[in-house]
Motif scaffolding. Structure first.
Motif, mmCIF file in Angstrom:
data_model
loop_
_atom_site.group_PDB
_atom_site.id
_atom_site.type_symbol
_atom_site.label_atom_id
_atom_site.label_comp_id
_atom_site.label_asym_id
_atom_site.label_seq_id
_atom_site.Cartn_x
_atom_site.Cartn_y
_atom_site.Cartn_z
ATOM 1 N N ALA A 127 0.824 -1.216 0.000
ATOM 2 C CA ALA A 127 0.000 0.000 0.000
ATOM 3 C C ALA A 127 0.855 1.263 0.000
ATOM 4 O O ALA A 127 0.331 2.372 -0.183
ATOM 5 C CB ALA A 127 -0.918 -0.003 1.223
ATOM 6 N N LYS A 128 2.176 1.089 0.178
ATOM 7 C CA LYS A 128 3.057 2.255 0.153
ATOM 8 C C LYS A 128 3.030 2.907 -1.227
ATOM 9 O O LYS A 128 2.941 2.229 -2.250
ATOM 10 C CB LYS A 128 4.495 1.844 0.502
ATOM 11 N N LYS A 129 3.113 4.228 -1.220
ATOM 12 C CA LYS A 129 3.011 4.988 -2.470
ATOM 13 C C LYS A 129 4.086 4.585 -3.460
ATOM 14 O O LYS A 129 3.834 4.477 -4.673
ATOM 15 C CB LYS A 129 3.097 6.483 -2.165
ATOM 16 N N GLU A 130 5.302 4.349 -2.960
ATOM 17 C CA GLU A 130 6.400 4.044 -3.868
ATOM 18 C C GLU A 130 6.282 2.648 -4.503
ATOM 19 O O GLU A 130 7.047 2.321 -5.417
ATOM 20 C CB GLU A 130 7.753 4.164 -3.144
ATOM 21 N N LEU A 131 5.335 1.838 -4.009
ATOM 22 C CA LEU A 131 5.150 0.493 -4.570
ATOM 23 C C LEU A 131 3.832 0.366 -5.323
ATOM 24 O O LEU A 131 3.397 -0.744 -5.627
ATOM 25 C CB LEU A 131 5.219 -0.565 -3.452
ATOM 26 N N ARG A 132 3.203 1.495 -5.626
ATOM 27 C CA ARG A 132 1.886 1.424 -6.260
ATOM 28 C C ARG A 132 1.950 0.785 -7.647
ATOM 29 O O ARG A 132 1.002 0.140 -8.093
ATOM 30 C CB ARG A 132 1.259 2.811 -6.340
ATOM 31 N N GLN A 133 3.094 0.951 -8.352
ATOM 32 C CA GLN A 133 3.214 0.332 -9.669
ATOM 33 C C GLN A 133 3.192 -1.196 -9.569
ATOM 34 O O GLN A 133 2.561 -1.872 -10.379
ATOM 35 C CB GLN A 133 4.494 0.798 -10.365
ATOM 36 N N LEU A 134 3.890 -1.732 -8.566
ATOM 37 C CA LEU A 134 3.884 -3.179 -8.358
ATOM 38 C C LEU A 134 2.503 -3.651 -7.922
ATOM 39 O O LEU A 134 2.003 -4.674 -8.404
ATOM 40 C CB LEU A 134 4.931 -3.569 -7.306
ATOM 41 N N ALA A 135 1.869 -2.896 -7.032
ATOM 42 C CA ALA A 135 0.542 -3.287 -6.539
ATOM 43 C C ALA A 135 -0.460 -3.374 -7.679
ATOM 44 O O ALA A 135 -1.334 -4.248 -7.688
ATOM 45 C CB ALA A 135 0.070 -2.297 -5.482
ATOM 46 N N GLN A 136 -0.333 -2.476 -8.662
ATOM 47 C CA GLN A 136 -1.268 -2.477 -9.790
ATOM 48 C C GLN A 136 -1.076 -3.680 -10.700
ATOM 49 O O GLN A 136 -1.969 -4.037 -11.467
ATOM 50 C CB GLN A 136 -1.094 -1.189 -10.599
ATOM 51 N N ARG A 137 0.084 -4.327 -10.605
ATOM 52 C CA ARG A 137 0.364 -5.457 -11.502
ATOM 53 C C ARG A 137 -0.054 -6.802 -10.895
ATOM 54 O O ARG A 137 0.110 -7.828 -11.541
ATOM 55 C CB ARG A 137 1.855 -5.481 -11.851
ATOM 56 N N ILE A 138 -0.542 -6.767 -9.687
ATOM 57 C CA ILE A 138 -1.017 -8.009 -9.070
ATOM 58 C C ILE A 138 -2.379 -8.342 -9.651
ATOM 59 O O ILE A 138 -3.351 -7.606 -9.465
ATOM 60 C CB ILE A 138 -1.084 -7.883 -7.541
#
Length: 514
Positions: A127-138
């Motif tokens: 949920a961290k902002k800097e990991l939002r790109q990875l989160a969107q790829r799940i």
């Protein structure tokens, strides 16, 4: 991404997945996620068998090596999977490196599939902002929740049934207390119930009630109330006594198991074999070679108990299905792969079940699962895997026994299940006037068996029917000239060399039971 609280079964799900991976999957499985980006890439290369220079520290070098292997796997039709357990311990830096790995792709598909497994903190990390790109790829998320009360009851019942318990053992109020104390977490359910079973054994109880569960919860979770010293001493004594008795019981089982041989022969034969001796070339008397016998059993229940020894009895037939599939070179996972007959279709195998006698089982000449029962022990399944002379060789879970058919007659009522291979296009039966691939298979088999050339080869003619009627008469089948599954099974005995059989010598198999 798979998440769940501690003890909810993430590792169990993971192991289940690993057991069912197909041969076209190449897996990099990372158990220790406390790595930096370089260590992550090096570990992936190690898991996938990619060689790199010792002391390599370049992310680009690792990425290039990994990309080349992924493209190579893709060209060979292989799927590459990265699975990371305890992923909540990954650093943000490593998470970003994982995101970059998802960029490895062709025009048609991604080259790497990634599975993240972790505790709920993994969700917070992503949920961290800097990991939002990875989160969107799940693309798929699942969170394992604790079991409900109803699920807890079903889970305990299932575990007991697999262990061979068929009667009600734990009172509903006790199950409710197990659920409340464990919070529905499977690991805690296992531990508390196991301790309750031990406590009931020590107290010589036939059922587990609230009192036994309370003691078990106190021992497992340490939820001690303020007690007088004497009562605290009693509680410690209860656990100490249980531990001592458990060790004694375990020792008894180990010794008993060690003393039990693996084969089953008649007492008369045992006496003859034990007394018979031969003279060796050196002039020294040696006992004749023989299989070690089981202790003689006098009742049906004793016979059944010696078949299983200390193993859990197969009440559902799933364990026997695993053993039967193994004879066909197929891996089957009881309680995971689904119904055996449905699973068999994935490997071009069909199921046949019904009732027969020993003579007909020998005629079919296929390894077969048999359903046995006794008045006291109930029903159970075993696998008939071979016929060795007058003896039947059966497997009960991991235990193999040899026994004469007449000793099984009181236990076996004729129910069986086996696997067989159907010819292309086969649909229940084929008869005169039919045409197609199944008829072509039959005319090819006729030529293979009797060198009779039939034309046209894909038409079920009068000549084909005449041959089939004669074959059915010779093999104890209903001689109706209709190609059914049992006719196919017996024809396959002659035309297919690499299928499992009870007896490889057809002349022996065709004698029938004596």
């Amino acid at each position: 991404m798979l998440t769940g609280e501690v003890g909810t079964g993430k590792t169990t799900v993971c192991r289940c997945l690993l057991e069912q991976l197909s041969s076209n999957v190449r897996l990099a499985y990372i158990l220790n996620p406390k790595l930096d980006a370089i260590e992550l890439m090096a570990t992936m290369c190690d898991e996938l068998g990619i060689e790199y220079e010792p002391g390599e520290k370049s992310l680009k070098a690792f990425t290039d090596l990994l990309r080349d292997r992924l493209l190579e796997n893709h060209e060979q039709g292989l799927n590459t999977v990265l699975m990371i357990d305890e992923a909540q311990n990954l650093s943000v830096e490593v998470m970003e490196q994982i995101r970059l790995l998802t960029n490895l792709e062709t025009n048609e598909r991604k080259l790497l599939q990634i599975i993240l497994i972790g505790q709920p903190e993994l969700q917070e990390l992503l949920a961290k902002k800097e990991l939002r790109q990875l989160a969107q790829r799940i693309t798929a998320r699942y969170h394992l929740k604790p079991l409900s009360l109803k699920e807890t009851a079903s889970y305990i019942e299932h575990r007991l049934r697999v262990a061979g318990i068929q009667r009600p053992l734990i009172k509903s109020s006790a199950i409710k207390q197990i659920y409340q104390s464990s919070g529905g977490v499977p690991r805690l359910i296992n531990i508390i119930t196991d301790r309750a079973l031990l406590g009931a054994f020590v107290e010589r109880r036939n059922t587990i009630n609230d009192t036994v569960v309370k003691k078990a919860v106190n021992e497992v979770l340490g939820n001690y109330e303020e007690k007088k010293s004497s009562r605290a001493g009693n509680s410690r004594w209860w656990f100490a006594a249980a531990s001592v008795v458990f060790v004694i019981l375990l020792s008894y089982i180990v010794v008993k198991q060690a003393l039990k041989p693996a084969d089953f022969v008649e007492e008369k034969e045992l006496s003859q074999n034990t007394e018979s001796k031969t003279q060796s070339s050196s002039g020294v008397d040696t006992i004749s070679e023989m299989r070690s016998p089981l202790v003689r059993a006098t009742t049906n229940d004793e016979v059944a108990e010696q078949f299983w020894q200390e193993q859990s009895w197969d009440r559902t037939g799933f364990v026997s299905a695993r053993n039967l599939f193994a004879l066909w070179g197929v891996s089957y996972y009881p309680y995971q792969s689904g119904e055996p007959c449905d699973y068999a279709l994935n490997y071009n195998l069909n199921c046949d079940s019904g009732r027969a006698d020993w003579a007909y089982i020998k005629q079919l000449n296929r390894p077969v699962n048999l359903k046995f029962s006794t008045e006291t022990s109930g029903h159970f399944w075993g696998t008939l895997k071979e016929i060795d002379g007058d003896y039947l060789v059966l497997q009960f879970a991991d235990n193999e026994v040899r026994v004469l058919p007449r000793r099984l007659n009181p236990l076996w009522q004729g129910e069986y299940q086996l696997f067989w291979k159907a010819p292309d296009g086969f649909n229940e039966h084929a008869k005169k006037g039919d045409s197609g691939a199944t008829v072509r298979w039959l005319t090819d088999a006729i030529y293979s068996i009797d060198q009779v050339d039939i034309s046209p080869a894909d038409y079920f003619s009068q000549k084909v029917e005449d041959w089939l009627i004669l074959f059915q008469m010779e093999n104890g089948l209903v001689s109706d000239g209709i190609l059914g599954k049992h006719s196919v099974i017996m024809i396959n005995n002659h035309v297919i060399a690499n299928i499992p059989k009870l007896v490889n010598d057809l002349s022996v198999a065709q004698r029938g039971a004596q």
